[in-house]
Design a protein around this motif. Structure first.
Motif, PDB file in Angstrom:
ATOM      1  N   ASP A 138      20.037  42.571  23.414  1.00  0.00           N
ATOM      2  CA  ASP A 138      21.456  42.293  23.258  1.00  0.00           C
ATOM      3  C   ASP A 138      21.817  41.047  24.057  1.00  0.00           C
ATOM      4  N   VAL A 139      22.605  40.170  23.469  1.00  0.00           N
ATOM      5  CA  VAL A 139      23.020  38.929  24.123  1.00  0.00           C
ATOM      6  C   VAL A 139      24.545  38.885  24.176  1.00  0.00           C
ATOM      7  N   LEU A 140      25.088  38.643  25.372  1.00  0.00           N
ATOM      8  CA  LEU A 140      26.524  38.500  25.570  1.00  0.00           C
ATOM      9  C   LEU A 140      26.785  37.092  26.086  1.00  0.00           C
ATOM     10  N   LEU A 141      27.471  36.282  25.348  1.00  0.00           N
ATOM     11  CA  LEU A 141      27.763  34.915  25.753  1.00  0.00           C
ATOM     12  C   LEU A 141      29.009  34.888  26.634  1.00  0.00           C
ATOM     13  N   GLY A 142      28.839  34.433  27.868  1.00  0.00           N
ATOM     14  CA  GLY A 142      29.964  34.333  28.791  1.00  0.00           C
ATOM     15  C   GLY A 142      30.509  35.661  29.271  1.00  0.00           C
ATOM     16  N   GLN A 143      29.733  36.744  29.135  1.00  0.00           N
ATOM     17  CA  GLN A 143      30.222  38.072  29.503  1.00  0.00           C
ATOM     18  C   GLN A 143      29.226  38.802  30.387  1.00  0.00           C
ATOM     19  N   LEU A 144      29.750  39.762  31.144  1.00  0.00           N
ATOM     20  CA  LEU A 144      28.929  40.658  31.946  1.00  0.00           C
ATOM     21  C   LEU A 144      28.728  41.974  31.199  1.00  0.00           C
ATOM     22  N   PRO A 145      27.626  42.681  31.488  1.00  0.00           N
ATOM     23  CA  PRO A 145      27.468  44.014  30.906  1.00  0.00           C
ATOM     24  C   PRO A 145      28.438  44.984  31.577  1.00  0.00           C
ATOM     25  N   LYS A 146      28.707  46.096  30.913  1.00  0.00           N
ATOM     26  CA  LYS A 146      29.670  47.056  31.458  1.00  0.00           C
ATOM     27  C   LYS A 146      29.130  47.789  32.676  1.00  0.00           C
ATOM     28  N   ASP A 147      27.813  47.946  32.776  1.00  0.00           N
ATOM     29  CA  ASP A 147      27.240  48.800  33.810  1.00  0.00           C
ATOM     30  C   ASP A 147      26.329  48.032  34.762  1.00  0.00           C
ATOM     31  N   LEU A 148      26.679  46.796  35.124  1.00  0.00           N
ATOM     32  CA  LEU A 148      25.825  46.028  36.030  1.00  0.00           C
ATOM     33  C   LEU A 148      25.732  46.685  37.391  1.00  0.00           C
ATOM     34  N   GLY A 149      26.850  47.175  37.914  1.00  0.00           N
ATOM     35  CA  GLY A 149      26.828  47.896  39.186  1.00  0.00           C
ATOM     36  C   GLY A 149      26.894  47.011  40.412  1.00  0.00           C
ATOM     37  N   VAL A 150      26.982  45.692  40.249  1.00  0.00           N
ATOM     38  CA  VAL A 150      27.076  44.754  41.364  1.00  0.00           C
ATOM     39  C   VAL A 150      28.157  43.730  41.029  1.00  0.00           C
ATOM     40  N   THR A 151      29.075  43.496  41.951  1.00  0.00           N
ATOM     41  CA  THR A 151      30.127  42.515  41.717  1.00  0.00           C
ATOM     42  C   THR A 151      29.609  41.109  42.002  1.00  0.00           C
ATOM     43  N   LEU A 152      30.055  40.160  41.200  1.00  0.00           N
ATOM     44  CA  LEU A 152      29.676  38.760  41.410  1.00  0.00           C
ATOM     45  C   LEU A 152      30.654  38.105  42.382  1.00  0.00           C
ATOM     46  N   PRO A 153      30.249  36.993  43.001  1.00  0.00           N
ATOM     47  CA  PRO A 153      31.184  36.273  43.876  1.00  0.00           C
ATOM     48  C   PRO A 153      32.442  35.851  43.114  1.00  0.00           C
ATOM     49  N   ALA A 154      33.565  35.849  43.794  1.00  0.00           N
ATOM     50  CA  ALA A 154      34.830  35.450  43.171  1.00  0.00           C
ATOM     51  C   ALA A 154      34.715  34.024  42.648  1.00  0.00           C
ATOM     52  N   GLY A 155      35.274  33.808  41.456  1.00  0.00           N
ATOM     53  CA  GLY A 155      35.252  32.483  40.867  1.00  0.00           C
ATOM     54  C   GLY A 155      33.975  32.120  40.157  1.00  0.00           C
ATOM     55  N   SER A 156      33.052  33.069  40.004  1.00  0.00           N
ATOM     56  CA  SER A 156      31.785  32.785  39.325  1.00  0.00           C
ATOM     57  C   SER A 156      32.014  32.464  37.851  1.00  0.00           C
ATOM     58  N   ARG A 157      31.219  31.558  37.339  1.00  0.00           N
ATOM     59  CA  ARG A 157      31.248  31.221  35.903  1.00  0.00           C
ATOM     60  C   ARG A 157      30.063  31.912  35.240  1.00  0.00           C
ATOM     61  N   VAL A 158      30.340  32.916  34.444  1.00  0.00           N
ATOM     62  CA  VAL A 158      29.284  33.684  33.797  1.00  0.00           C
ATOM     63  C   VAL A 158      28.798  32.928  32.563  1.00  0.00           C
ATOM     64  N   VAL A 159      27.527  32.573  32.561  1.00  0.00           N
ATOM     65  CA  VAL A 159      26.936  31.902  31.403  1.00  0.00           C
ATOM     66  C   VAL A 159      26.636  32.923  30.313  1.00  0.00           C
ATOM     67  N   GLY A 160      26.094  34.071  30.708  1.00  0.00           N
ATOM     68  CA  GLY A 160      25.812  35.110  29.725  1.00  0.00           C
ATOM     69  C   GLY A 160      24.881  36.166  30.257  1.00  0.00           C
ATOM     70  N   THR A 161      24.634  37.154  29.422  1.00  0.00           N
ATOM     71  CA  THR A 161      23.779  38.295  29.766  1.00  0.00           C
ATOM     72  C   THR A 161      22.784  38.525  28.648  1.00  0.00           C
ATOM     73  N   VAL A 162      21.535  38.781  29.026  1.00  0.00           N
ATOM     74  CA  VAL A 162      20.499  39.154  28.064  1.00  0.00           C
ATOM     75  C   VAL A 162      19.922  40.495  28.501  1.00  0.00           C
ATOM     76  N   SER A 163      20.005  41.493  27.628  1.00  0.00           N
ATOM     77  CA  SER A 163      19.499  42.834  27.943  1.00  0.00           C
ATOM     78  C   SER A 163      18.413  43.213  26.951  1.00  0.00           C
ATOM     79  N   THR A 164      17.281  43.635  27.472  1.00  0.00           N
ATOM     80  CA  THR A 164      16.214  44.200  26.656  1.00  0.00           C
ATOM     81  C   THR A 164      16.184  45.693  26.924  1.00  0.00           C
ATOM     82  N   ILE A 165      16.589  46.480  25.964  1.00  0.00           N
ATOM     83  CA  ILE A 165      16.797  47.917  26.155  1.00  0.00           C
ATOM     84  C   ILE A 165      15.701  48.682  25.439  1.00  0.00           C
ATOM     85  N   SER A 166      14.976  49.493  26.193  1.00  0.00           N
ATOM     86  CA  SER A 166      13.846  50.241  25.650  1.00  0.00           C
ATOM     87  C   SER A 166      14.245  51.683  25.383  1.00  0.00           C
TER      88      SER A 166
END
Length: 285
Positions: free
Chosen positions: A45-73
């Motif tokens: 699954d690829v999310l452009l400019g988005q975080l996954p719902k269940d990352l569980g870790v907050t990013l630094p304030a003001g971060s620019r999210v490029v995207g997320t790539v998830s390989t789910i087994s």
């Protein structure tokens, strides 16, 4: 045989090829991102400019999210991975401090799993500051690795979470393995030439000996690159014993003293840019 029969047979012969599903972008990503892709039991699954719902870790304030790539087994013995790519104005050291705070509850640092920031090690230093750390927790079993690289104007960060499959067994091995100081700490620091890109490529230690390899992209020719590093070795107390040039390989032999013991060092540069470089030490016998 009639023309009608030939036509039917021809269509039947073509049917298997026509029935094959067309490749998809998701399938290509699965092959590129995960060469060990287990096939139909996994998806990417690829999310452009988005975080996954269940990352569980907050990013630094003001971060620019490029995207997320998830390989789910879907296989019980194969872990899933979620990787987030983002940019931040923080330095790599500040990024590591932020993640350490964000994982202060329920997480532990993985001792010896990653060798920590390159700038804390000796040997070839990258042209830009890079930091790496690993954290884990056992309930649920998850491994979090984060790498931050300083580039002009920003810091590029890769945060990867592994979970499921054999993750729990891997974490057990991390806990029983005693943390050891990186062997590269025993090497003198060699700063990169201005405008060059230096990628440390690992190495190892065997008793008193340490070997580190790197790939160096530089506008300097091999002679100038050698002198750049030789000057730093001389400043660290190394003395040149011999130098040989054989085709595309330049080898220098050095002597130095470490912790009261006589040592021999080798600095080897091979080829043209990108050069292959090796720094090696061993006990003098």
């Amino acid at each position: 045989m009639s023309l009608k029969t030939l036509t039917v047979l021809g269509l039947l012969a073509l049917t298997p090829a026509l029935a094959q599903p067309a490749p998809t972008a998701s399938e290509l990503l699965q092959r590129v991102i995960n060469p060990d892709w287990p096939g139909a039991d996994s998806r990417t699954d690829v999310l452009l400019g988005q975080l996954p719902k269940d990352l569980g870790v907050t990013l630094p304030a003001g971060s620019r999210v490029v995207g997320t790539v998830s390989t789910i087994s879907e296989r019980g013995d194969f872990p899933s991975n979620t990787t987030v790519y983002f940019d931040t104005s923080l330095t790599p050291e500040q990024v590591m401090a932020h993640v350490a705070r964000a994982t202060s509850t329920g997480w532990q640092e993985a001792p010896g799993f990653l060798e920590g920031p390159y700038e804390r090690q000796g040997g070839f230093q990258p042209g830009s500051a890079i930091s790496s750390r690993g954290f884990y927790r056992k309930t649920p079993a998850q491994l979090l690795t984060i790498t931050a690289r300083a580039v002009p104007g920003t810091t590029q960060v890769t945060l990867r979470k592994q979970y499921g499959g054999s993750t729990e067994r891997m974490l057990e091995s991390i806990e029983v393995r005693p943390p050891l100081p990186p062997p590269f700490l025993r090497l003198p620091k060699l700063a990169a030439p201005a405008g060059s890109t230096v990628l440390p490529e690992g190495g190892g230690s065997n008793g008193d000996g340490v070997t580190q390899n790197a790939r160096i992209t530089s506008t300097l020719d091999r002679k100038a690159l050698l002198e750049h590093y030789a000057a730093q070795l001389r400043a660290a107390g190394w003395k040149l014993v011999n130098q040989t040039d054989a085709g595309q390989v330049t080898t220098t032999v050095w002597s130095f003293t470490q912790n009261g013991n006589d040592k021999i060092g080798l600095l080897i540069l091979t080829g043209t840019s990108p050069y292959r470089a090796t720094l090696m030490t061993q006990a003098a016998r």
